[in-house]
Design a protein around this motif. Structure first.
Motif, PDB file in Angstrom:
ATOM      1  N   MET A 273       0.850  -1.189   0.000  1.00 29.12           N
ATOM      2  CA  MET A 273       0.000   0.000   0.000  1.00 29.12           C
ATOM      3  C   MET A 273       0.883   1.236   0.000  1.00 29.12           C
ATOM      4  SD  MET A 273      -3.109   0.977   2.587  1.00 29.12           S
ATOM      5  CE  MET A 273      -4.474   1.986   1.957  1.00 29.12           C
ATOM      6  N   TRP A 274       0.662   2.102  -0.973  1.00 29.16           N
ATOM      7  CA  TRP A 274       1.466   3.309  -1.127  1.00 29.16           C
ATOM      8  C   TRP A 274       0.585   4.542  -1.078  1.00 29.16           C
ATOM      9  CZ3 TRP A 274       6.808   3.841  -1.880  1.00 29.16           C
ATOM     10  CH2 TRP A 274       7.516   2.634  -1.962  1.00 29.16           C
ATOM     11  N   ALA A 275       1.086   5.584  -0.462  1.00 28.01           N
ATOM     12  CA  ALA A 275       0.424   6.885  -0.437  1.00 28.01           C
ATOM     13  C   ALA A 275       1.203   7.861  -1.309  1.00 28.01           C
ATOM     14  CB  ALA A 275       0.338   7.423   0.985  1.00 28.01           C
ATOM     15  N   THR A 276       0.489   8.586  -2.139  1.00 26.36           N
ATOM     16  CA  THR A 276       1.070   9.681  -2.911  1.00 26.36           C
ATOM     17  C   THR A 276       0.711  10.987  -2.205  1.00 26.36           C
ATOM     18  OG1 THR A 276       0.855   8.449  -4.979  1.00 26.36           O
ATOM     19  CG2 THR A 276       1.122  10.843  -5.142  1.00 26.36           C
ATOM     20  N   ILE A 277       1.713  11.835  -1.950  1.00 27.62           N
ATOM     21  CA  ILE A 277       1.524  13.057  -1.174  1.00 27.62           C
ATOM     22  C   ILE A 277       1.256  14.228  -2.115  1.00 27.62           C
ATOM     23  CG2 ILE A 277       2.460  14.499   0.652  1.00 27.62           C
ATOM     24  CD1 ILE A 277       2.233  11.477   1.326  1.00 27.62           C
ATOM     25  N   ALA A 278       0.181  14.949  -1.850  1.00 30.58           N
ATOM     26  CA  ALA A 278      -0.168  16.098  -2.687  1.00 30.58           C
ATOM     27  C   ALA A 278       0.833  17.226  -2.498  1.00 30.58           C
ATOM     28  CB  ALA A 278      -1.568  16.580  -2.350  1.00 30.58           C
ATOM     29  N   ALA A 279       1.069  17.947  -3.581  1.00 34.38           N
ATOM     30  CA  ALA A 279       1.869  19.172  -3.534  1.00 34.38           C
ATOM     31  C   ALA A 279       0.931  20.361  -3.720  1.00 34.38           C
ATOM     32  CB  ALA A 279       2.937  19.152  -4.629  1.00 34.38           C
ATOM     33  N   ALA A 280       1.433  21.536  -3.462  1.00 38.62           N
ATOM     34  CA  ALA A 280       0.627  22.750  -3.622  1.00 38.62           C
ATOM     35  C   ALA A 280       0.069  22.820  -5.044  1.00 38.62           C
ATOM     36  CB  ALA A 280       1.472  23.979  -3.320  1.00 38.62           C
ATOM     37  N   GLY A 281      -1.207  23.087  -5.139  1.00 38.64           N
ATOM     38  CA  GLY A 281      -1.838  23.222  -6.447  1.00 38.64           C
ATOM     39  C   GLY A 281      -2.449  21.950  -6.992  1.00 38.64           C
ATOM     40  N   ASP A 282      -2.191  20.807  -6.363  1.00 35.42           N
ATOM     41  CA  ASP A 282      -2.786  19.560  -6.840  1.00 35.42           C
ATOM     42  C   ASP A 282      -4.292  19.552  -6.579  1.00 35.42           C
ATOM     43  OD1 ASP A 282      -0.443  18.516  -7.811  1.00 35.42           O
ATOM     44  OD2 ASP A 282       0.001  17.347  -6.014  1.00 35.42           O
ATOM     45  N   ALA A 283      -5.018  18.860  -7.451  1.00 29.90           N
ATOM     46  CA  ALA A 283      -6.478  18.799  -7.348  1.00 29.90           C
ATOM     47  C   ALA A 283      -6.866  17.853  -6.222  1.00 29.90           C
ATOM     48  CB  ALA A 283      -7.071  18.333  -8.671  1.00 29.90           C
ATOM     49  N   VAL A 284      -7.172  18.424  -5.073  1.00 31.72           N
ATOM     50  CA  VAL A 284      -7.549  17.624  -3.910  1.00 31.72           C
ATOM     51  C   VAL A 284      -9.025  17.247  -3.956  1.00 31.72           C
ATOM     52  CG1 VAL A 284      -7.805  17.698  -1.401  1.00 31.72           C
ATOM     53  CG2 VAL A 284      -5.728  18.604  -2.475  1.00 31.72           C
TER      54      VAL A 284
END
Length: 364
Positions: A273-284
């Motif tokens: 199981m992997w988590a991808t971390i959002a960066a500023a500006g990503d579509a949350v």
């Protein structure tokens, strides 16, 4: 299981079978993908929890395909699985949830195929799904529902309602109007992109070598109070193998279940199981927009499945894998479709209960 869980243990609406026309087939794959996860693409905020509105929307979903009383409205065919989850120190640093610290967490799950036909051929399902329930030793629960598609077909609740209405079969032909489906693809770029994925992405030969994506965004908060927005996925340790059209044609009706059972006879089946971390500006808040591939990724743990049983009478059969049942340390994001699930699942569950009580076909 608590009363709370049962009241949220709804079913999912029926999804139509793909027609023979390639254009309709691709368009309907997008519809099925949305219907598969039910409220993953509708209702939140916009329709709220007004019961009459939820009933109306559920009626619209059911109008897109045949209704099989007593069965889930989508993901109608599947199998129960069980095993365990072992978290990583990296996961524990990202979230305070106990599931990442406990040495081994028991898992109950369900592997399923897309569509609303409980008797459909496994190998003909374009979308495959994994749903899990993890209960840690402090009594907290985490449920998650994931699918083989990498993003949703449409960006908003309004768009999904449009798509659902367009998928209702024309009484004259028994199939959705291709012009209406084409209009949805033309109006929403993500729907067109989803159609391309459905048309070109290779089909896996097994549930065991399929990647499952959570697609929606969640908030992980660690013990220090720091929060990151993430999306997660299950990546198989079994190597991917592509299934061609001839293999799908020759496969047995219950191909995926049979194949998975044979794998288990040789040992456990695992995913990371992997988590991808959002960066500023990503579509949350928009699950139709994938995040860039260069985002930071963290391994959260390893899922190990050791047993499979038919869903008829199985432990997973009446369980609603609502992704908003979350432990401390994990919270929903501002993605509005996450807030929609409880209301519609409750309505669907009530319908299923009435069907079963009336003596109609039992769920399997």
């Amino acid at each position: 299981m608590s009363l709370f869980r049962y009241t949220r243990a709804g079913r999912e609406p029926d999804a139509p079978r793909p027609p023979h026309s390639p254009l309709l087939w691709i368009a309907l794959i997008a519809l099925i993908a949305g219907v598969l996860v039910l409220a993953f693409a509708w209702l939140a905020g916009w329709l709220g929890r007004d019961r009459a509105t939820v009933q109306t929307f559920t009626d619209t979903i059911e109008a897109t395909g045949a209704n099989h009383p007593g069965f889930r409205r989508a993901h109608s065919k599947g199998a129960c699985v069980s095993g365990s989850f072992q978290g990583t120190p990296q996961g524990a640093a990202l979230s305070a949830a106990r599931v990442f610290r406990q040495q081994q967490v028991p898992v109950l799950g369900r592997l399923s195929i897309g569509g609303g036909d409980p008797h459909g051929a496994d190998a003909n399902a374009r979308v495959r799904s994994m749903a899990l329930q993890l209960v840690s030793d402090d009594g907290q629960e985490w449920r998650t529902a994931m699918n083989s598609f990498p993003f949703f077909a449409v960006p908003t609740t309004e768009a999904f309602l449009e798509q659902t209405r367009a998928g209702i079969p024309d009484p004259a032909t028994g199939k959705p109007d291709p012009a209406k489906m084409a209009a949805i693809a033309a109006k929403y770029p993500s729907a067109k992109a989803f159609g391309e994925w459905a048309k070109t992405a290779p089909w896996s030969t097994s549930w065991a070598n399929t990647t499952y994506n959570g697609v929606n965004s969640f908030r992980f908060t660690n013990a220090d109070g720091h929060t990151e927005v993430v999306r997660w996925s299950m990546r198989p340790l079994a190597p991917f193998e592509a299934m061609d059209a001839e293999q799908r044609k020759q496969a047995s009706l219950d191909y995926l279940s049979d194949e998975f059972q044979q794998r288990l006879a040789n040992g456990p089946v695992q995913w990371e199981m992997w988590a991808t971390i959002a960066a500023a500006g990503d579509a949350v808040s928009d699950p139709s927009i994938p995040w860039p591939e260069d985002r930071r990724q963290v391994k959260l743990g390893t899922l190990t499945l050791t047993a499979l049983q038919p869903q008829a009478g199985g432990a997973c059969n009446n369980l609603n894998f609502d992704p908003l049942i979350l432990p401390s340390g994990i919270a929903g994001s501002d993605d509005p479709i996450l807030a929609a699930r409880s209301a519609v699942y409750s309505e669907s569950f009530n319908r299923r209960e009435r069907e079963l009580a009336s003596g109609k076909e039992k769920a399997q």
